[in-house]
Each structure stands twice: as C-alpha cells, then as structure tokens.
Design a protein around this motif. Structure first.
Motif, PDB file in Angstrom:
ATOM      1  N   PHE A 103     -20.541  19.873  35.772  1.00 15.59           N
ATOM      2  CA  PHE A 103     -19.984  19.800  34.419  1.00 15.59           C
ATOM      3  C   PHE A 103     -19.471  21.175  33.975  1.00 15.59           C
ATOM      4  CE2 PHE A 103     -20.595  20.180  29.795  1.00 15.59           C
ATOM      5  CZ  PHE A 103     -19.739  19.179  29.368  1.00 15.59           C
ATOM      6  N   LEU A 104     -20.292  22.204  34.217  1.00 16.90           N
ATOM      7  CA  LEU A 104     -19.891  23.558  33.820  1.00 16.90           C
ATOM      8  C   LEU A 104     -18.602  23.959  34.547  1.00 16.90           C
ATOM      9  CD1 LEU A 104     -23.407  25.283  33.792  1.00 16.90           C
ATOM     10  CD2 LEU A 104     -21.979  24.791  31.796  1.00 16.90           C
ATOM     11  N   ARG A 105     -18.538  23.585  35.823  1.00 12.00           N
ATOM     12  CA  ARG A 105     -17.335  23.921  36.601  1.00 12.00           C
ATOM     13  C   ARG A 105     -16.117  23.172  36.040  1.00 12.00           C
ATOM     14  NH1 ARG A 105     -17.859  23.756  42.971  1.00 12.00           N
ATOM     15  NH2 ARG A 105     -18.194  21.542  42.663  1.00 12.00           N
ATOM     16  N   GLU A 106     -16.329  21.871  35.752  1.00 15.25           N
ATOM     17  CA  GLU A 106     -15.233  21.041  35.215  1.00 15.25           C
ATOM     18  C   GLU A 106     -14.632  21.611  33.937  1.00 15.25           C
ATOM     19  OE1 GLU A 106     -16.418  16.919  34.259  1.00 15.25           O
ATOM     20  OE2 GLU A 106     -16.833  16.842  36.424  1.00 15.25           O
ATOM     21  N   ILE A 107     -15.499  22.133  33.054  1.00 16.15           N
ATOM     22  CA  ILE A 107     -14.970  22.657  31.790  1.00 16.15           C
ATOM     23  C   ILE A 107     -14.589  24.134  31.909  1.00 16.15           C
ATOM     24  CG2 ILE A 107     -16.134  20.917  30.360  1.00 16.15           C
ATOM     25  CD1 ILE A 107     -18.193  23.036  29.585  1.00 16.15           C
ATOM     26  N   GLY A 108     -14.633  24.638  33.139  1.00 14.72           N
ATOM     27  CA  GLY A 108     -14.073  25.966  33.410  1.00 14.72           C
ATOM     28  C   GLY A 108     -14.984  27.128  33.052  1.00 14.72           C
TER      29      GLY A 108
END
Ligand code: ADP
Length: 378
Positions: A103-108
């Motif tokens: 999730f953290l990666r997805e939202i950059g």
C-alpha cells in the motif's frame, strides 16, 4: 441527551489509557476482549468477553480498536453498521505487513527496500543477494515478534517455513523517529512534535521529544505522515514510524492506525494526550492542542513485576509518573507499564531516562543500550 458510548475492540493498555483520559469528557466506555482479565476491561463501564463482541457493537455509538489483530468479525460488523472509526481499510491494510508495504509503495511513499518471498529457495537467494536483512512474518507480528535478523543463508534455519514472508534490507539508520497526528472527519489535521525512539530487539525501550534531528528531516516526516493520512481518508490518531538514514533519507517502516506506544509522552508533555485526541476526533469533537509543554520522554517497563522498591525509586526522581497496566501475568519483554518523564531541558530528560532505566533494568541496562542494532548517539 444521554452520554456518548464509545466501544473499544481490544482490552490492552492502550484502551485502558483511552478510557482514563476520555472519561473526563463524560464519555462512557464499553470494551471487548477475548480474555476476561485484560487491563481495559478492569476500568470499562461495561465489559464484553469471549464471543460477546456483537453486543458491544450494537450498544456503542462509535466503535474503535486499540489493537489491529482483534476479532475480524467484530471489525467487519462495526464497519457494516457504519460505526467503525478509523476505517476498516486502515486496519485491514495494517493487519498484514506485506499489504501494508504494498500500500505504501502504491501511494508512492518511501520504505526500506523489500521483497516478498514464497519459498525457502527464493528466501535463500534473496539473502545471498542482500546480505544482512530482516525477515518478517506478515501476520500477527508486533513488538518484534515474528522478526528475524539474518546475516547469511546459514542462519535461515530459525525462520519458520511458512510463506509468504517479507524480507527487508537491513537499514543502517542513524535515528528512529515517529510522527503522531490526529485528523478529524472534516480533514483538519494536527501534529505532535516529532518523536525520537530507541528500540532493542524489535521493541520500544524509550522515546524522547523533541527529536534531535535537522528541521528538514522533521518536516519531511510530517509531510509523509500527512500524505498517508490523506490517502487513508483517516479519522483519529495515526502513528507513523520512520528510519532516518545517515544521509538524511526518511523511510517509513510501518504505521499504526491507532494510539501508539511512542505517543505516551503526551500524557504529561502535551495539553491534550493522544488518547483524548483520538476520542475527540472519532466522536467529532474539536481537536485539542498538540504542542509540547516541556521536553518529555517515556521509558517502557518490560517484563518486570510490580515492585514497591522500584516504584519508590522512580517516583523520587522529579518530573516522573508511572502508568501501570495491571496485566495478570508477567512475561519476558511484555509491556507491564511505562514511566512518563518531563524536564526543563532535553539534556535533563535524557539524564532522567537513563536513571529510570537503571532502576528498572539494573545491570541489564548497559546490554540493552549496547544492542548490536544501530542506536541514537547518547
Ligand atoms: P513490529 O511490528 O514488530 O514493531 P517493526 O517492523 O516495527 O516490527 O520492527 C521493530 C523494530 O525492529 C524497528 O523499530 C527497528 O528497530 C527494527 N527493524 C525493523 N525492520 C528493520 C530494518 N529493515 N532494518 C533495520 N532495523 C529494522
């Protein structure tokens, strides 16, 4: 109008402190826990145990949680009835360390480099490539449980053969810091000052505020925490833990969709504690002041029984208070209580932290502070 009823899923110390702090506002607290002797049940207006979560959800105006790994059916039911705050998404993302990182990666947002492995062979080859790394079980893991520090593939025998696993690069951080913020349903956000944390073997030992970091590092951490809160459309208190690398990079290690151990200093060091602010936010009351009154700290009391001598010695140090959680059983590393410390200068706070640690841990103190993991300069 009758008093508002706040239901808390989970009966640990975070719930206990939420109740003690929130009760001054006239709120009634109902608590659910599987086990009848949990700390928050002892101070609840009504206690629900075993399978009784349905009744708690029905009879509360708003439902929150103090632990991510509470009964998922209870969370889902509170969500279906529109009573759950913060949202089900915030807690579901957090129940699984792999989902959280993705999730953290997805939202950059920046995190330590990580890989998800599905087999022993994959794990071996990643460890060969990365060298020193931290292998983490994705479920039910907290306070360093299910976490393995690996230097080379020969050490993998201690890691259970259960997949998927999260493999993190070992971050040689110069500091660990955290941000606690509180966000209202209308999106108003207040931040507590950045906190500096010292962990040993994956568990928090002490926190000091304000963190001794360059302004730009603090500003970066606050901005990342704000972005995360917005992405989750968050309501309540949110805690975000970071590693600061020697070249000033700020990486999110993990977050907690709830009040947090590194925010306990707010019980003494701020006008509004994190517990009261969480209650205010989820019940739609105006948010309280988050500014730091004086330099502050907390020291965790881990794995120690109640001891009159220890308590007397700690309380004889100026600016200290004890919160004891009344857990039924002492276990190694278990959080039994904490000490709040306040002083006029950060130097004096540090001095008192080590005095308190010596009282609690005696000869172990040195070992704890000389852990093989990176530690803040003292
Ligand atoms: P938990 O959910 O059990 O608290 P964390 O992932 O927050 O687990 O890890 C606890 C502590 O372990 C961190 O605060 C840090 O001190 C250490 N740690 C975790 N991951 C790493 C990493 N990738 N590199 C270095 N230290 C780590």
């Amino acid at each position: 109008m009758p008093n508002r009823v706040l239901g808390i899923l989970g009966g640990g110390q975070l719930g206990l402190m939420m109740i003690i702090e929130g009760r001054a506002l006239g709120i009634r607290f109902y608590v659910y826990d599987e086990h009848g002797n949990a700390p928050a049940l002892q101070v609840a207006d009504r206690a629900f145990v075993g399978d009784d979560w349905r009744e708690l959800v029905l009879s509360s105006d708003v439902v929150t949680f103090e632990f991510e790994h509470v009964n998922p059916k209870a969370l889902a039911n509170a969500h279906e009835l529109g009573k759950l705050r913060p949202s089900i998404t915030s807690v579901m993302v957090k129940q699984d360390k792999i989902k959280e990182r993705e999730f953290l990666r997805e939202i950059g947002l920046p995190t330590p480099k990580f890989k998800i492995v599905e087999s022993r062979d994959e794990l071996k080859s990643i460890v060969k490539r990365l060298g020193k790394c931290v292998v983490k079980a994705p479920y039910g893991a907290y306070d360093g449980k299910g976490q393995y520090y690996i230097n080379n593939p020969s050490e993998l025998s201690e890691v259970p053969n259960k997949y998927p696993l999260l493999v993190d690069e070992f971050v040689r951080f110069s500091r660990e810091i955290s941000v606690i913020l509180v966000r209202s349903a209308s999106g108003e956000t207040k931040f507590y000052p950045v906190i500096e944390n010292y962990n040993h073997e994956g568990i928090l030992i002490y926190s000091i505020v304000p963190a001794q970091i360059p302004d730009e590092v603090g500003a970066r951490a606050l901005s990342l925490a704000k972005q995360l809160a917005e992405a989750l459309n968050y309501v309540g208190v949110l805690a975000v833990e970071f590693f600061v690398t020697s070249d000033g990079d700020v990486l999110i290690n993990e977050f907690a969709p709830r009040v947090h151990n590194t925010g306990h200093w707010t019980l003494l060091g701020s006008i509004t504690s994190q517990f009261e602010n969480h209650v205010r936010a989820i019940l739609d009351y105006p948010l309280g002041d988050t500014e730091l009154l004086r330099p502050s700290a907390i020291v965790n009391i881990l794995g120690k029984p109640w001891d009159e001598d220890m308590v007397n010695k700690i309380l004889s140090i100026p600016g200290t208070k004890i919160w004891w959680y009344n857990k039924a059983e002492v276990r190694p590393r278990r959080k039994m209580g904490h000490v709040n410390i306040i002083a006029n200068s950060i130097g004096e706070v540090r001095k008192r932290v080590f005095e308190v640690m010596n009282i609690i841990y005696g000869e172990e103190t040195e070992k704890i502070l000389k852990s093989p993991w990176p530690k803040p300069d003292m």
